[in-house]
Design an enzyme around this catalytic site. Structure first.
Site, PDB file in Angstrom:
ATOM      1  CB  ALA A  81     -48.761 123.644  90.212  1.00 17.88           C
ATOM      2  CB  THR A  82     -47.481 121.095  94.986  1.00 17.57           C
ATOM      3  OG1 THR A  82     -48.488 120.309  94.346  1.00 17.57           O
ATOM      4  CG2 THR A  82     -47.625 120.987  96.493  1.00 17.57           C
ATOM      5  CG  ASN A 168     -58.096 120.681  89.857  1.00 12.83           C
ATOM      6  OD1 ASN A 168     -58.357 121.738  90.420  1.00 12.83           O
ATOM      7  ND2 ASN A 168     -58.081 119.526  90.489  1.00 12.83           N
ATOM      8  CD  GLN A 196     -55.876 121.077  85.076  1.00  7.17           C
ATOM      9  OE1 GLN A 196     -55.937 120.823  83.867  1.00  7.17           O
ATOM     10  NE2 GLN A 196     -55.473 120.163  85.939  1.00  7.17           N
ATOM     11  CB  SER A 216     -47.419 122.005  86.946  1.00  9.78           C
ATOM     12  OG  SER A 216     -46.706 120.822  87.190  1.00  9.78           O
ATOM     13  CG  HIS A 218     -47.211 116.878  85.740  1.00  7.35           C
ATOM     14  ND1 HIS A 218     -48.353 116.154  85.934  1.00  7.35           N
ATOM     15  CD2 HIS A 218     -47.063 117.636  86.844  1.00  7.35           C
ATOM     16  CE1 HIS A 218     -48.864 116.452  87.120  1.00  7.35           C
ATOM     17  NE2 HIS A 218     -48.096 117.361  87.691  1.00  7.35           N
ATOM     18  CB  THR A 257     -28.590 122.195  91.900  1.00  2.43           C
ATOM     19  OG1 THR A 257     -27.497 122.429  92.783  1.00  2.43           O
ATOM     20  CG2 THR A 257     -28.071 121.976  90.489  1.00  2.43           C
ATOM     21  CB  CYS A 343     -58.388 107.394  97.353  1.00  2.00           C
ATOM     22  SG  CYS A 343     -58.827 105.689  97.165  1.00  2.00           S
TER      23      CYS A 343
HETATM   24  C1  LIG Z   1     -52.053 119.392  89.119  1.00  2.00           C
HETATM   25  C2  LIG Z   1     -52.429 120.658  89.788  1.00  2.00           C
HETATM   26  C3  LIG Z   1     -51.638 121.175  90.815  1.00  2.00           C
HETATM   27  C4  LIG Z   1     -50.433 120.466  91.348  1.00  2.00           C
HETATM   28  O1  LIG Z   1     -49.397 120.501  90.425  1.00  2.00           O
HETATM   29  P1  LIG Z   1     -48.044 119.654  90.628  1.00  2.00           P
HETATM   30  O2  LIG Z   1     -47.128 120.228  89.621  1.00  2.00           O
HETATM   31  O3  LIG Z   1     -48.414 118.258  90.342  1.00  2.00           O
HETATM   32  O4  LIG Z   1     -47.579 119.883  92.013  1.00  2.00           O
HETATM   33  C5  LIG Z   1     -52.024 122.387  91.362  1.00  2.00           C
HETATM   34  N1  LIG Z   1     -53.101 123.053  90.936  1.00  2.00           N
HETATM   35  C6  LIG Z   1     -53.877 122.580  89.946  1.00  2.00           C
HETATM   36  C7  LIG Z   1     -55.056 123.368  89.508  1.00  2.00           C
HETATM   37  C8  LIG Z   1     -53.567 121.365  89.347  1.00  2.00           C
HETATM   38  O5  LIG Z   1     -54.354 120.900  88.386  1.00  2.00           O
END
Ligand SMILES: *Cc1c(COP(=O)(O)O)cnc(C)c1O
Length: 419
Positions: A81-82, A168, A196, A216, A218, A257, A343
């Site tokens: 997502a980033t 999130n 989310q 994303s 994960h 790729t 942090c």
């Molecule tokens: C986790 C998250 C991201 C970042 O996703 P990645 O795949 O880890 O780069 C972006 N936006 C929201 C709302 C998220 O919860």
């Protein structure tokens, strides 16, 4: 914590699914053949290894498209997502700018919110430095962005609106369909960070009026390092300036790729989500309610952050007055969750999301985000309630402030020695 410490640390129960989810074993199983057997490059057009890899990617693209109500041609695979947010926001801004960089003219206006993920805020801040005007809309106390808020900020030179589907940290759900309508009627590109939401809640990019949607693997029981992005092809056809030059994969939007194993895993995660999200959402909503009610009924001076109802089923964010944030985290080591502190390089900063809602610094530090997932059990929720009630009560026993509060002294009127 260092890995050395971690080795001697008992395994806590996992209530941090908004940070990342475990991979579904069915996802892992689907991925395995693509490491060793179908290891080809889907860009290799001349042999079976290439074709097999391509077939895996094609199936995944279908699975992803189906989950969000899109056409396969509208799905671009990314690293997460980033990357997706960067490509959506910068890619759209550069392509639809009103005037080029260095021309001295305003480049265009962008609207987003103050409690977006950093992966949206920071690309927007970069664009601001590069000459775009960005409105960061202040969050309301309940955390829910409405179409009226966005409408009030739209200007003749607005080119892009970026509002997340669900937050999130607090799980609040924004008025996506209505915001999308406002944008559509005015020819403004609408990007949604759906990280989310997608895979947890029903998604239809057409009904929901979305032009660009990022998410994303994960965060939805798929692997890390892979994500997908929806790019509307019709009504309107959305274009983007690519941020990465190279082999021109993914219709030129994203050279490199393809991460075949990751993509296959994401596809499988989407297929499973299609089948199970309704069941998961109903089950988790009950567990979350139990968790929130259990904690707020047994602990006074505790409060759920964010809108009461317009919230994802699996995220609870609760502030506990009269405890100190670090002490609280120490007291509940058996639960893997997030605190309202972030942090930074030198210190613990209160969460900008909670601050954005108007939660004070102290209370933000003493907040917990508990996010449940597909394998969270009722017994784990019961355990978490007990542990947190015990932990908070114990910390309060040692708090002179809490004593005063209990005695009815108005703490806000006390003059503190260190002031
Ligand atoms: C986790 C998250 C991201 C970042 O996703 P990645 O795949 O880890 O780069 C972006 N936006 C929201 C709302 C998220 O919860």
């Amino acid at each position: 914590m260092s890995t050395k410490q971690a080795a001697h640390y008992p395994k806590p129960i996992y209530m941090d699914h908004a940070a990342t989810t475990p991979c579904d074993p069915r996802v892992v199983e689907a991925m395995l053949p693509y490491f060793t057997e179908h290891f080809g490059n889907p860009g290799s057009r001349n042999h079976k290894m290439g074709w097999d890899a391509e077939a895996g990617v094609d199936l995944a693209r279908e699975q992803v498209a189906k989950l969000i109500g899109a056409d396969e041609k509208e799905v671009i695979f990314t690293s997460g997502a980033t990357e997706g947010n960067n490509l959506a926001i910068k890619g759209a801004a550069y392509l639809y700018e009103k005037a080029p960089a260095g021309s001295g003219q305003p480049r265009g206006h962008i609207i987003t919110g103050t409690i977006e993920h950093k992966a949206v805020l920071d690309p927007c801040k970069r664009l601001q430095k590069e000459g775009f005007d960005v409105s960061f809309l202040q969050a309301p106390p309940d955390g829910v962005y409405t179409a009226a808020m966005v409408l009030a900020a739209i200007r003749p030179d607005t080119i892009l609106v970026s509002i997340m589907w669900a937050n999130n940290e607090i799980g609040t759900i924004n008025e996506i369909r209505e915001i999308g309508k406002v944008c559509k009627e005015r020819g403004i590109i609408f990007h949604v960070d759906g990280t989310q939401w997608v895979g947890k809640m029903p998604t239809d990019v057409n009904k929901d009026n979305i032009d660009l949607l990022t998410f994303s693997g994960h965060k939805m029981y798929g692997p890390k390092g892979v994500g997908a992005m929806y790019v509307r092809r019709r009504g309107p056809r959305v274009r983007l300036q690519a941020l990465q030059d190279g082999g021109g994969q993914e219709r030129g939007f994203r050279s490199g790729t393809l991460n075949v194993t990751g993509i296959v895993g994401l596809g499988k995660a989407c297929e499973i989500a299609m089948q199970e999200m309704e069941h998961d959402a109903m089950r988790l909503a009950k567990l979350r309610k139990k968790l929130e009610d259990g904690l707020t009924s047994r602990l006074d001076s505790s409060a759920v952050n964010g809108h009461k109802d317009k919230r994802l089923p699996h995220i609870a964010n609760i502030s506990f007055g009269f405890v100190e944030g670090e002490g609280l985290m120490m007291a509940i080591k058996e639960i893997a969750c997030s605190s309202g502190s972030a942090c930074t390089s030198a210190s613990l900063e209160p969460s900008y999301v909670l601050k954005g809602l108007g939660v004070g610094d102290e209370l933000a530090h003493s907040s917990l985000r508990l996010s449940l997932g597909r394998w969270t059990t009722e017994a784990e929720v019961d355990f978490a309630i007990e542990k947190i009630v015990q932990g908070v009560s114990k910390l309060r026993e040692m708090s002179p402030l809490y004593d005063m509060y209990k005695e009815g002294i108005d703490i806000s009127k006390i003059e503190w020695a260190h002031h």
